[in-house]
Design an enzyme around this catalytic site. Structure first.
Site, PDB file in Angstrom:
ATOM      1  N   LYS A 194     -13.687  76.559  25.180  1.00 30.08           N
ATOM      2  CA  LYS A 194     -12.870  76.186  24.020  1.00 30.08           C
ATOM      3  C   LYS A 194     -13.628  75.323  23.007  1.00 30.08           C
ATOM      4  CE  LYS A 194      -8.191  76.805  25.615  1.00 30.08           C
ATOM      5  NZ  LYS A 194      -8.294  77.136  27.060  1.00 30.08           N
TER       6      LYS A 194
ATOM      7  N   GLU B 215      -2.444  72.689  18.134  1.00 25.52           N
ATOM      8  CA  GLU B 215      -1.400  72.813  19.145  1.00 25.52           C
ATOM      9  C   GLU B 215      -2.081  72.785  20.503  1.00 25.52           C
ATOM     10  OE1 GLU B 215      -2.946  75.334  17.833  1.00 25.52           O
ATOM     11  OE2 GLU B 215      -3.458  76.501  19.613  1.00 25.52           O
TER      12      GLU B 215
ATOM     13  N   SER C 218     -15.002  81.178  32.542  1.00 22.30           N
ATOM     14  CA  SER C 218     -14.630  80.554  31.263  1.00 22.30           C
ATOM     15  C   SER C 218     -14.573  79.035  31.337  1.00 22.30           C
ATOM     16  CB  SER C 218     -13.293  81.113  30.777  1.00 22.30           C
ATOM     17  OG  SER C 218     -12.300  80.998  31.783  1.00 22.30           O
TER      18      SER C 218
HETATM   19  C1  LIG Z   1      -7.642  78.173  27.667  1.00 19.42           C
HETATM   20  C2  LIG Z   1      -8.432  78.805  28.730  1.00 19.42           C
HETATM   21  C3  LIG Z   1      -8.393  80.202  28.967  1.00 19.42           C
HETATM   22  C4  LIG Z   1      -7.484  81.128  28.219  1.00 19.42           C
HETATM   23  O1  LIG Z   1      -7.715  81.227  26.845  1.00 19.42           O
HETATM   24  P1  LIG Z   1      -8.438  82.501  26.189  1.00 19.42           P
HETATM   25  O2  LIG Z   1      -8.199  82.320  24.732  1.00 19.42           O
HETATM   26  O3  LIG Z   1      -7.787  83.720  26.745  1.00 19.42           O
HETATM   27  O4  LIG Z   1      -9.869  82.425  26.548  1.00 19.42           O
HETATM   28  C5  LIG Z   1      -9.222  80.733  29.937  1.00 19.42           C
HETATM   29  N1  LIG Z   1     -10.031  79.943  30.688  1.00 19.42           N
HETATM   30  C6  LIG Z   1     -10.091  78.604  30.500  1.00 19.42           C
HETATM   31  C7  LIG Z   1     -10.998  77.812  31.357  1.00 19.42           C
HETATM   32  C8  LIG Z   1      -9.295  77.994  29.523  1.00 19.42           C
HETATM   33  O5  LIG Z   1      -9.353  76.666  29.359  1.00 19.42           O
END
Ligand SMILES: *Cc1c(COP(=O)(O)O)cnc(C)c1O
Length: 397
Positions: free
Chosen positions: A90, A112, A379
């Site tokens: 993010k 948000e 992610s």
């Molecule tokens: C917020 C988040 C997501 C989901 O958001 P996407 O916009 O689909 O990437 C996925 N993995 C992590 C670690 C997150 O913090």
């Protein structure tokens, strides 16, 4: 071939700008400023510099040797977004949009947040760049995520509770849009995923595309060829769009997005928009939406807060209908198992969101050949989820 999205932000029949008249001018101004910035070498250089010296990019690709052995099929490679500053992808988007805000002469940003991860990323980038920051959060989410509320305050942000509707993410988005309309001369709205009205879906994808462009070079260098399969979890869809975007032109690479299967297949028990949803308009964009027969947004459930949202980015809807990307669901239990598996075999505690993608790899890698590579986007890291996993599994801390 027509460009995707087109100049009005349409990915085929999805996307667009479904907003009140008062937001049309700010969105046009934002589009022009972003188009100008992305062509400016100075802006690109400054962003690349911050990604390298502040966020910790490039993140590596790790070959998961023990997981590969355990699964007995394809070679598994992990793209390590868990190693980014603040613990997830993010920050890539937050730093990009805050830099853009400063370039537009806006001294204030708003955002948000649901679980608080995007709020923390924006509060971080705002502190870095000296911007005033306010984060809207449903009061129910504030209660559940008290640690992140305090973390945002430590970073100098103001956190404003939203006491409307279900007091969760969608109510916080509505309040952010209201603030933006009233303060647009001084304020940029930092949206957290590939959602919302044009230009957000394409702009956020582009800020996250650094994941895919790094990964393409890295996998070619480490595996000596393209992966057979690339897997990512899909909440709003930004980490998936970021890694997929580099591989979309290579038709031989299969792309799979993993949605939250939650605890069952009935409406309200999951967040699998492509399994249970239908096209509709939410928060300014047209895409697949989980809704009831009257078109009301459906409640959703997932063990991971980041996947728990009733709509999905419009580009994913386009990729779904054109069959370039397949979307599958992984339930809470299977994700928890993968959370343990990656922790024990690789020494990497993944975010519960990312564990959904790992779980799908554990399902399919054993059926693939040993010369083939699977690339999975980790992610984020799971530190934020440790207490919740202990609670679910009845462990007293
Ligand atoms: C917020 C988040 C997501 C989901 O958001 P996407 O916009 O689909 O990437 C996925 N993995 C992590 C670690 C997150 O913090």
């Amino acid at each position: 071939m027509k460009p995707v999205p087109d100049s009005r932000g349409y990915f085929g029949p999805y996307g667009g700008r479904f907003v009140p008249e008062t937001l049309m001018a700010p969105l046009a101004e934002l589009t022009a400023a972003w188009q100008d910035a992305r062509r400016d070498r100075g802006f690109r250089r400054e962003l690349a510099g911050l990604l390298a010296t502040y966020c910790g990019r490039p993140t590596p690709i790790s070959f998961a040797a023990r997981l590969t052995d355990h699964l007995g099929g394809a070679r598994v490679y992990l793209k390590r977004e868990d190693l980014c500053h603040t613990g997830a992808h993010k920050i890539n988007n937050a730093v990009g949009q805050c830099l853009l805000a400063r370039r537009m002469g806006k001294a204030r940003v708003i955002a948000e947040t649901g679980a608080g991860q995007h709020g923390v990323a924006v509060a971080t980038a705002a502190a870095l760049l000296g911007l005033q920051c306010r984060v809207y959060m449903g009061t129910e989410d504030e209660r559940r995520q008290a640690l992140n509320v305090y973390r945002m305050k430590l970073l100098g942000a103001e956190v404003v509770g939203v006491d409307a509707g279900a007091r969760t993410l969608k109510d916080a988005i509505n309040e952010s849009l209201r603030d933006w309309v009233s303060n647009v001369a001084t304020t940029h709205y930092v949206l957290g995923s590939v959602l919302g009205p044009h230009p957000y879906p394409v702009m956020v994808r582009e800020f996250q595309s650094v994941i895919g462009s790094e990964a393409l070079l890295q996998i070619r260098s480490q595996h000596r060829s393209l992966p057979r399969l690339v897997v990512a979890c899909v909440g709003g869809g930004s980490n998936a769009a970021g890694i997929f975007s580099a591989f979309v032109p290579y038709r031989q690479v299969e792309l799979v997005g993993v949605e939250a299967g939650g605890r069952g297949t009935r409406l309200g028990e999951h967040a699998a928009r492509f399994a249970g949803g239908a096209p509709g308009v939410v928060h300014g964009t047209r895409s697949y939406v989980l809704q009831d027969q009257d078109g009301q947004l459906s409640p959703t459930h997932s063990v991971s807060a980041g996947l728990d949202y009733p709509a999905v980015g419009p580009e994913h809807a386009f990729w779904h209908d054109s069959r370039r990307v397949s979307y599958v669901r992984v339930g809470d239990r299977e994700a928890l198992d993968a959370f343990h598996l990656l922790s024990e075999l690789e020494g990497i505690v993944p975010a519960l969101e990312s564990a959904h993608a790992v779980a799908y790899v554990a399902r399919v890698a054993p059926r693939m050949g040993g010369g083939e590579a699977v690339l999975v986007n980790v992610s984020g890291r799971g530190d934020k989820d440790v207490v919740e996993v202990a609670r679910i599994e009845g462990v007293t801390l």
